[in-house]
Design an enzyme around this catalytic site. Structure first.
Site, PDB file in Angstrom:
ATOM      1  N   LYS A  22       0.262   5.948  -8.479  1.00 29.89           N
ATOM      2  CA  LYS A  22       1.154   6.278  -7.358  1.00 29.89           C
ATOM      3  C   LYS A  22       1.221   5.109  -6.389  1.00 29.89           C
ATOM      4  O   LYS A  22       2.305   4.696  -5.959  1.00 29.89           O
ATOM      5  CB  LYS A  22       0.631   7.505  -6.625  1.00 29.89           C
ATOM      6  CG  LYS A  22       1.241   7.725  -5.249  1.00 29.89           C
ATOM      7  CD  LYS A  22       0.717   8.961  -4.555  1.00 29.89           C
ATOM      8  CE  LYS A  22      -0.566   8.742  -3.828  1.00 29.89           C
ATOM      9  NZ  LYS A  22      -0.473   8.125  -2.492  1.00 29.89           N
ATOM     10  N   ASN A  23       0.058   4.537  -6.064  1.00 30.55           N
ATOM     11  CA  ASN A  23       0.004   3.515  -5.017  1.00 30.55           C
ATOM     12  C   ASN A  23       0.456   2.140  -5.493  1.00 30.55           C
ATOM     13  O   ASN A  23       0.511   1.206  -4.698  1.00 30.55           O
ATOM     14  CB  ASN A  23      -1.402   3.456  -4.405  1.00 30.55           C
ATOM     15  CG  ASN A  23      -1.699   4.716  -3.597  1.00 30.55           C
ATOM     16  OD1 ASN A  23      -0.791   5.520  -3.330  1.00 30.55           O
ATOM     17  ND2 ASN A  23      -2.946   4.911  -3.242  1.00 30.55           N
ATOM     18  N   ARG A 101       4.545   8.443   4.267  1.00 26.11           N
ATOM     19  CA  ARG A 101       4.273   7.290   5.097  1.00 26.11           C
ATOM     20  C   ARG A 101       4.574   5.963   4.409  1.00 26.11           C
ATOM     21  O   ARG A 101       4.939   4.999   5.048  1.00 26.11           O
ATOM     22  CB  ARG A 101       2.814   7.290   5.531  1.00 26.11           C
ATOM     23  CG  ARG A 101       2.330   8.478   6.271  1.00 26.11           C
ATOM     24  CD  ARG A 101       0.989   8.195   6.817  1.00 26.11           C
ATOM     25  NE  ARG A 101       1.057   7.028   7.683  1.00 26.11           N
ATOM     26  CZ  ARG A 101       0.863   5.784   7.314  1.00 26.11           C
ATOM     27  NH1 ARG A 101       0.606   5.510   6.057  1.00 26.11           N
ATOM     28  NH2 ARG A 101       0.945   4.790   8.154  1.00 26.11           N
ATOM     29  N   CYS A 125      -1.181  11.232   9.810  1.00 26.22           N
ATOM     30  CA  CYS A 125      -1.303  12.278   8.794  1.00 26.22           C
ATOM     31  C   CYS A 125      -2.704  12.879   8.973  1.00 26.22           C
ATOM     32  O   CYS A 125      -3.439  12.534   9.890  1.00 26.22           O
ATOM     33  CB  CYS A 125      -1.125  11.704   7.386  1.00 26.22           C
ATOM     34  SG  CYS A 125      -2.483  10.640   6.898  1.00 26.22           S
ATOM     35  N   ARG A 130      -2.937   6.278  11.383  1.00 26.38           N
ATOM     36  CA  ARG A 130      -2.165   5.447  10.456  1.00 26.38           C
ATOM     37  C   ARG A 130      -1.165   4.524  11.171  1.00 26.38           C
ATOM     38  O   ARG A 130       0.041   4.591  10.961  1.00 26.38           O
ATOM     39  CB  ARG A 130      -1.443   6.307   9.420  1.00 26.38           C
ATOM     40  CG  ARG A 130      -2.275   7.342   8.711  1.00 26.38           C
ATOM     41  CD  ARG A 130      -3.367   6.791   7.837  1.00 26.38           C
ATOM     42  NE  ARG A 130      -2.896   6.085   6.668  1.00 26.38           N
ATOM     43  CZ  ARG A 130      -2.548   6.661   5.523  1.00 26.38           C
ATOM     44  NH1 ARG A 130      -2.590   7.967   5.414  1.00 26.38           N
ATOM     45  NH2 ARG A 130      -2.143   5.928   4.489  1.00 26.38           N
ATOM     46  N   PRO A 131      -1.600   3.696  12.095  1.00 19.61           N
ATOM     47  CA  PRO A 131      -0.678   2.768  12.783  1.00 19.61           C
ATOM     48  C   PRO A 131      -0.065   1.762  11.810  1.00 19.61           C
ATOM     49  O   PRO A 131      -0.544   1.616  10.685  1.00 19.61           O
ATOM     50  CB  PRO A 131      -1.585   2.060  13.779  1.00 19.61           C
ATOM     51  CG  PRO A 131      -2.954   2.150  13.201  1.00 19.61           C
ATOM     52  CD  PRO A 131      -3.003   3.460  12.467  1.00 19.61           C
ATOM     53  N   VAL A 132       0.995   1.100  12.243  1.00 23.92           N
ATOM     54  CA  VAL A 132       1.647   0.075  11.410  1.00 23.92           C
ATOM     55  C   VAL A 132       1.707  -1.259  12.152  1.00 23.92           C
ATOM     56  O   VAL A 132       2.501  -2.134  11.798  1.00 23.92           O
ATOM     57  CB  VAL A 132       3.064   0.511  10.966  1.00 23.92           C
ATOM     58  CG1 VAL A 132       2.988   1.701  10.013  1.00 23.92           C
ATOM     59  CG2 VAL A 132       3.942   0.822  12.173  1.00 23.92           C
ATOM     60  N   ASP A 133       0.841  -1.432  13.130  1.00 22.08           N
ATOM     61  CA  ASP A 133       0.874  -2.664  13.933  1.00 22.08           C
ATOM     62  C   ASP A 133       0.688  -3.923  13.091  1.00 22.08           C
ATOM     63  O   ASP A 133       1.274  -4.973  13.372  1.00 22.08           O
ATOM     64  CB  ASP A 133      -0.185  -2.613  15.039  1.00 22.08           C
ATOM     65  CG  ASP A 133      -1.588  -2.368  14.486  1.00 22.08           C
ATOM     66  OD1 ASP A 133      -1.761  -1.415  13.718  1.00 22.08           O
ATOM     67  OD2 ASP A 133      -2.493  -3.163  14.790  1.00 22.08           O
ATOM     68  N   LEU A 134      -0.103  -3.822  12.023  1.00 23.97           N
ATOM     69  CA  LEU A 134      -0.336  -5.010  11.185  1.00 23.97           C
ATOM     70  C   LEU A 134       0.912  -5.361  10.374  1.00 23.97           C
ATOM     71  O   LEU A 134       1.203  -6.534  10.118  1.00 23.97           O
ATOM     72  CB  LEU A 134      -1.542  -4.794  10.276  1.00 23.97           C
ATOM     73  CG  LEU A 134      -2.869  -4.532  10.989  1.00 23.97           C
ATOM     74  CD1 LEU A 134      -3.978  -4.254   9.984  1.00 23.97           C
ATOM     75  CD2 LEU A 134      -3.241  -5.695  11.900  1.00 23.97           C
ATOM     76  N   ASP A 319     -10.280   6.330  -1.296  1.00 21.21           N
ATOM     77  CA  ASP A 319      -9.543   7.392  -1.996  1.00 21.21           C
ATOM     78  C   ASP A 319     -10.400   8.138  -2.997  1.00 21.21           C
ATOM     79  O   ASP A 319      -9.940   9.113  -3.590  1.00 21.21           O
ATOM     80  CB  ASP A 319      -8.317   6.816  -2.722  1.00 21.21           C
ATOM     81  CG  ASP A 319      -7.273   6.353  -1.744  1.00 21.21           C
ATOM     82  OD1 ASP A 319      -6.315   5.693  -2.178  1.00 21.21           O
ATOM     83  OD2 ASP A 319      -7.422   6.618  -0.539  1.00 21.21           O
ATOM     84  N   ILE A 341     -12.940   3.379   6.434  1.00 25.16           N
ATOM     85  CA  ILE A 341     -11.522   3.016   6.432  1.00 25.16           C
ATOM     86  C   ILE A 341     -10.702   3.926   7.339  1.00 25.16           C
ATOM     87  O   ILE A 341      -9.927   3.448   8.171  1.00 25.16           O
ATOM     88  CB  ILE A 341     -10.949   3.061   4.990  1.00 25.16           C
ATOM     89  CG1 ILE A 341     -11.798   2.202   4.039  1.00 25.16           C
ATOM     90  CG2 ILE A 341      -9.482   2.633   4.993  1.00 25.16           C
ATOM     91  CD1 ILE A 341     -11.761   0.720   4.307  1.00 25.16           C
ATOM     92  N   ARG A 411       1.517  15.580  -4.576  1.00 30.10           N
ATOM     93  CA  ARG A 411       2.015  14.277  -4.123  1.00 30.10           C
ATOM     94  C   ARG A 411       1.418  13.144  -4.948  1.00 30.10           C
ATOM     95  O   ARG A 411       2.030  12.097  -5.107  1.00 30.10           O
ATOM     96  CB  ARG A 411       1.635  14.066  -2.653  1.00 30.10           C
ATOM     97  CG  ARG A 411       2.348  14.983  -1.691  1.00 30.10           C
ATOM     98  CD  ARG A 411       2.104  14.549  -0.274  1.00 30.10           C
ATOM     99  NE  ARG A 411       2.297  13.106  -0.160  1.00 30.10           N
ATOM    100  CZ  ARG A 411       1.928  12.414   0.917  1.00 30.10           C
ATOM    101  NH1 ARG A 411       1.349  13.026   1.934  1.00 30.10           N
ATOM    102  NH2 ARG A 411       2.132  11.114   0.989  1.00 30.10           N
TER     103      ARG A 411
END
Ligand code: EPZ
Length: 435
Positions: A22-23, A101, A125, A130-134, A319, A341, A411
């Site tokens: 999936k990933n 996401r 979630c 789960r920020p996206v600043d990077l 995971d 993590i 999912r």
């Protein structure tokens, strides 16, 4: 309401197929935005997340043919076909991005090909904020002007979106799989050289880089934390086989360990299981590479307790933390698990305790004292991997475990109850339509 019912006590034995990751499939789908040529993904898993991203890509102008996904058979790999001859919209709406996401992975490709993008912030979630600043740090370094407004990221290259992105040297302050993927995809079409330091090294990133190179991208350092991308004018089409899902394989390896069983994980890659192999060996289950997969065999009556700390690859995968905790719950001692993590990845703990587990949480640390027996119970899934951990516990519990909220499971796991039933588990899905 759909449920999965498990009756524990069976020793799993036999061959279980591992699907495409999936990933890996999710970022690989996003590469269609980088080229006007067709992209064909073989061994693509048939998952809800894949469908969600397919719908989002269709809204941007991609033709996505998923008709050959569910038809996987012994000799025909499932295939997902994508083609984006023209991007008709640069806006990824909240309704879809908030469902999944990883949709944020369209940001880099959109800016790289169109000079502009409007992508909803994905939001958090169950497992964390789960920020996206990077992601934004990387794209700004490549020359994108980023503004946040109304819950959306607005990105635009110089000269009002007419300029190309510019290669840059980017050092990530912390390892991020998604940010690495967004930056690498964007950098393939940037002008000049991009260096990414402290890049994530997960096998899914290697798979993405190999696909991009097959499309004509110039990337070196693949598989290391130092990636160098020399931008090109445009990329061609590709047919790429999605790498096997190491997290699904690891989940099945734990299933063998927890039931004292022996499994062949068909198409699994031992070299991608990372430090899980050592942890399982210390717990008494041996993994070995065989032709076409992985052989996993329990050598003990009861698993030994092993301490685990999650880390970016090749460290122990976050995971697989929940699944490994289920194994430690019935071990012959105490184990300390440390989740480094995500900030809230112990949602499975209260449910495991309802089944008779003895677990104490202190922030990022979980102390698991092995118990002799678990008891089946009605339990709720909160997120994808927590769902898997509850099924694993159900495989060894006395009595029936009823797992609800199984949309989380669908999912990321393809027909998991069929696969486990195929190696001896007493497990079935009730779609909740029987009144
Ligand atoms: C990917 O998520 C995976 N998802 C996750 O798998 C996996 O748990 C995670 O990598 C870590 O391996 C997909 O590949 C679709 P990160 P991602 O960016 O990319 C923080 C599953 O169960 N961070 O490596 O979102 C973040 O909050 C899912 O299949 C920032 O602070 O993970 C986390 O604490 C769950 N700023 C840490 O970094 C950012 O901009 C690692 O996140 C991005 C991330």
């Amino acid at each position: 309401m759909a449920e999965i019912l498990v009756n524990g006590g069976n020793r799993l034995q036999g061959e279980i197929p591992v699907s495409g990751a999936k990933n890996a499939a999710l970022p690989l789908m996003a590469v269609t935005l980088l080229t006007a040529e067709p992209v064909t993904l073989r061994n693509c898993p048939d998952l809800h997340d894949i469908s969600t991203l397919a719908n989002l890509l269709r809204g941007l102008g991609s033709e996505v043919d998923a008709s050959a996904l569910g038809l996987a058979s012994a000799d025909a790999l499932p295939v997902l076909r994508l083609h984006t001859p023209e991007i008709i919209s640069i806006r990824a709406p909240y309704e879809l991005v908030s469902q999944m996401r990883a949709s944020i992975l369209v940001l880099g490709p959109l800016v790289a090909r169109m000079g502009r993008a409007e992508v909803s912030l994905p939001g958090g979630c169950a497992i964390g904020s789960r920020p996206v600043d990077l992601h934004l740090l990387g794209l700004e370094a490549l020359g994108a002007h980023i503004t946040l407004r109304d819950g959306y990221v607005f990105a635009e290259t110089a000269h009002g979106g007419k300029a190309r992105l510019q290669g840059a040297k980017i050092t990530f302050p912390k390892v991020s799989v998604g940010a690495t993927e967004n930056v690498v995809m964007a950098a393939t079409l940037a002008e000049g050289r991009t260096e990414v330091l402290n890049a994530a090294q997960e096998p899914e990133i290697v798979d993405l880089c190999q696909c991009l190179i097959a499309m004509g991208a110039q990337i070196s350092g693949v598989g290391t934390s130092h990636l160098i991308i020399d931008g090109v004018e445009n990329l061609g089409g590709v047919t790429h086989q999605v790498v096997a899902d190491r997290i699904e394989a690891g989940t099945f390896a734990v299933a063998a360990a927890i039931t004292g069983g022996e499994l062949i994980l068909k198409n699994g890659r031992l070299d991608h299981l990372g430090s899980l192999v050592r942890v399982l060996a210390e717990a008494g289950t041996v993994c070995a590479e065989i032709s076409g997969g992985i052989h996993v065999a329990s050598t003990v009556d009861r698993p030994h307790a092993v301490n685990v700390t999650t880390q970016p690859y090749p460290g122990f995968p976050t995971d697989l933390q929940a699944q490994t905790m289920s194994l430690m719950v019935v071990a012959d001692g105490s184990a300390v698990l440390t989740e480094t993590i995500f900030e809230n990845r112990y949602m499975h703990v209260p449910e495991l305790i309802r089944m008779g587990a003895n677990i104490e949480i202190d922030g990022r640390i979980a102390v698991v004292r092995g118990v002799d027996r678990l008891y089946g119970a009605p339990v709720k899934a909160s997120d994808l991997r927590a769902s898997a951990s509850l099924i694993l516990a159900g495989l060894v519990a006395t009595g029936e475990t009823r797992l609800s909220d199984i949309h989380h499971l669908d999912r990321g796991y393809e027909r998991i109850e069929e696969k486990l039933r195929g190696v001896g588990a007493t497990i079935e899905r009730h779609d909740g339509t029987d009144g």
